[in-house]
Design an enzyme around this catalytic site. Structure first.
Site, mmCIF file in Angstrom:
data_model
loop_
_atom_site.group_PDB
_atom_site.id
_atom_site.type_symbol
_atom_site.label_atom_id
_atom_site.label_comp_id
_atom_site.label_asym_id
_atom_site.label_seq_id
_atom_site.Cartn_x
_atom_site.Cartn_y
_atom_site.Cartn_z
ATOM 1 N N ASP A 146 0.686 -1.001 -0.142
ATOM 2 C CA ASP A 146 0.050 0.019 -0.095
ATOM 3 C C ASP A 146 0.742 1.234 -0.041
ATOM 4 O OD1 ASP A 146 -2.350 1.281 -0.202
ATOM 5 O OD2 ASP A 146 -2.663 1.323 2.079
ATOM 6 N N ARG A 199 2.269 -4.927 6.047
ATOM 7 C CA ARG A 199 1.556 -4.088 5.260
ATOM 8 C C ARG A 199 2.275 -2.577 5.301
ATOM 9 N NH1 ARG A 199 -4.563 -2.463 4.442
ATOM 10 N NH2 ARG A 199 -4.369 -0.678 3.246
ATOM 11 N N ARG A 257 0.012 7.782 -2.606
ATOM 12 C CA ARG A 257 0.489 8.855 -1.682
ATOM 13 C C ARG A 257 1.987 9.083 -2.050
ATOM 14 N NH1 ARG A 257 -0.907 5.918 3.588
ATOM 15 N NH2 ARG A 257 -1.494 4.120 1.875
ATOM 16 N N TRP A 258 2.746 8.100 -2.526
ATOM 17 C CA TRP A 258 4.094 8.319 -2.955
ATOM 18 C C TRP A 258 4.028 9.210 -4.145
ATOM 19 C CZ3 TRP A 258 6.829 7.707 -7.172
ATOM 20 C CH2 TRP A 258 8.195 7.385 -7.182
ATOM 21 N N ARG A 276 -12.221 2.166 -7.962
ATOM 22 C CA ARG A 276 -11.059 3.243 -8.283
ATOM 23 C C ARG A 276 -11.608 3.716 -9.816
ATOM 24 N NH1 ARG A 276 -5.504 2.413 -5.587
ATOM 25 N NH2 ARG A 276 -6.419 1.720 -3.489
ATOM 26 N N ASN A 280 -10.828 -2.794 -5.265
ATOM 27 C CA ASN A 280 -10.439 -1.805 -6.096
ATOM 28 C C ASN A 280 -10.991 -1.342 -7.294
ATOM 29 O OD1 ASN A 280 -7.109 -2.914 -4.738
ATOM 30 N ND2 ASN A 280 -8.175 -1.177 -4.115
ATOM 31 N N TRP A 281 -11.822 -2.076 -7.727
ATOM 32 C CA TRP A 281 -12.615 -1.594 -8.898
ATOM 33 C C TRP A 281 -13.453 -0.603 -8.873
ATOM 34 C CZ3 TRP A 281 -11.708 -4.508 -13.176
ATOM 35 C CH2 TRP A 281 -11.327 -5.953 -13.177
HETATM 36 C C1 IPE Z 1 -5.201 -2.699 -0.049
HETATM 37 O O1 IPE Z 1 -4.852 -1.433 -0.287
HETATM 38 C C2 IPE Z 1 -5.272 -3.636 -1.425
HETATM 39 C C3 IPE Z 1 -4.245 -3.668 -2.208
HETATM 40 C C4 IPE Z 1 -2.681 -3.269 -1.657
HETATM 41 C C5 IPE Z 1 -4.169 -4.531 -3.262
HETATM 42 P P1 IPE Z 1 -6.219 -0.348 -0.402
HETATM 43 O O2 IPE Z 1 -5.513 1.078 -0.282
HETATM 44 O O3 IPE Z 1 -7.097 -0.735 -1.587
HETATM 45 O O4 IPE Z 1 -6.707 -0.705 1.129
HETATM 46 P P2 IPE Z 1 -7.754 0.466 1.939
HETATM 47 O O5 IPE Z 1 -8.823 0.897 0.903
HETATM 48 O O6 IPE Z 1 -7.106 1.515 2.407
HETATM 49 O O7 IPE Z 1 -8.452 -0.581 2.764
HETATM 50 C C1 IPE Z 2 -1.488 0.281 -3.355
HETATM 51 O O1 IPE Z 2 -1.447 1.464 -3.263
HETATM 52 C C2 IPE Z 2 -1.846 -0.398 -4.664
HETATM 53 C C3 IPE Z 2 -3.157 -0.846 -4.784
HETATM 54 C C4 IPE Z 2 -4.130 -0.766 -4.130
HETATM 55 C C5 IPE Z 2 -3.495 -1.233 -6.154
HETATM 56 P P1 IPE Z 2 -2.762 2.606 -3.159
HETATM 57 O O2 IPE Z 2 -2.941 2.999 -4.713
HETATM 58 O O3 IPE Z 2 -3.718 2.250 -2.599
HETATM 59 O O4 IPE Z 2 -1.802 3.899 -2.714
HETATM 60 P P2 IPE Z 2 -2.622 4.840 -1.570
HETATM 61 O O5 IPE Z 2 -3.141 4.335 -0.410
HETATM 62 O O6 IPE Z 2 -3.760 5.606 -2.342
HETATM 63 O O7 IPE Z 2 -1.387 5.825 -1.300
HETATM 64 MG MG MG Z 3 -4.265 2.449 -0.366
#
Ligand code: IPE
Ligand code: IPE
Ligand code: MG
Length: 236
Positions: free
Chosen positions: A15, A183, A19-20, A66, A63-64
């Site tokens: 995760d 995590r 943000r990075w 998004r 994640n769908w």
């Molecule tokens: C968890 O990250 C899923 C993956 C790393 C693939 P998310 O960014 O989707 O998790 P939440 O929404 O903060 O719980």
């Molecule tokens: C984790 O990074 C990767 C996936 C969930 C695909 P994020 O995309 O969730 O990154 P943040 O949490 O928004 O920084």
């Molecule tokens: Mg995330």
């Protein structure tokens, strides 16, 4: 690094890519791209460290929700990654399998995944499980459906349903339970990752954003794990 007590199965919730990128004025997709470099780094390092199973959470069933452009970019990146890295996996004795619901993938992505699974299928140094369109709940629902069919067709009876049977009907069939879940990105939750397999996982939460995750931080997690006393409900 000398760690006497290495976890056999490490799961990572990767995760913090978004943000990075945002912190650098880049698009979220750039963050995922940099995340792929961390993936390469950590696969190599985990294998060298003697990890037997490495499970990487790349995309959850949630994640769908998004923006579609981000979803497509992630899927595309996974395809590209596998196309590019499979030969290295073969060289390094890494077997790759995808865990998650494959039914929503494009035909071309599915082709790349299956090709990579096939080419690495006889490798035994480390099992790499890429969790894509993966959710612990969804995995259990799909397992329940498979088991229900076996009961309905009379192959087994309800009393044959055991923890082993459920494990054997999960995507992770044959792999040991997860010893350690890492995590990155600072959140302290498991977000539907390895619900069944992680029942007794140790948990290591790192503030490092995934693209910055490196060998040293991985080793810190190993150090943390080696200091845990695992009781599995018993007493020492
Ligand atoms: C968890 O990250 C899923 C993956 C790393 C693939 P998310 O960014 O989707 O998790 P939440 O929404 O903060 O719980
Ligand atoms: C984790 O990074 C990767 C996936 C969930 C695909 P994020 O995309 O969730 O990154 P943040 O949490 O928004 O920084
Ligand atoms: Mg995330």
């Amino acid at each position: 690094m000398d760690i006497i007590n290495m976890p056999a199965h490490v799961g990572i919730i990767m995760d913090g890519n978004g943000r990075w990128a945002t912190a650098r004025g880049l698009s979220r997709t750039e963050g995922h791209k940099e995340g792929a470099n961390a993936v390469r780094r950590i696969i190599t390092h985990a294998r060298r460290s003697g990890v037997k199973v490495l499970t990487l959470y790349a995309f959850s069933t949630e994640n769908w929700s998004r923006p579609q452009a981000e979803v497509s970019a992630i899927m595309e990146m996974v395809g590209k990654y596998l196309s590019k890295e499979t030969s290295t996996m073969v060289e390094n004795g890494i077997r790759m399998r995808l865990i998650g619901d494959k039914s929503r993938f494009s035909k071309s992505l599915l082709g790349v995944i299956e090709h990579s699974e096939e080419l690495t299928s006889d490798k035994e140094d480390m099992l790499l499980q890429i969790a894509l369109n993966y959710g612990g709940r969804d995995e259990l629902v799909r397992a329940a459906k498979k088991i229900a069919s076996l009961v309905a067709e009379g192959t087994i009876s309800p009393s044959d349903i055991t923890e082993k049977l459920i494990s054997d009907n999960l995507d992770t069939k044959g792999a040991m339970d997860c010893d350690l879940i890492i995590r990155t990105g600072g959140e302290k939750r498991t977000s539907n990752f390895l619900m069944w397999q992680g029942a007794y996982s140790e948990l290591y939460f790192s503030d490092v954003l995934w693209p910055d995750f490196d060998e040293d931080e991985f080793d810190r997690a190993m150090q943390f794990f080696s200091q845990r006393q695992r009781r599995f409900g018993g007493i020492k």
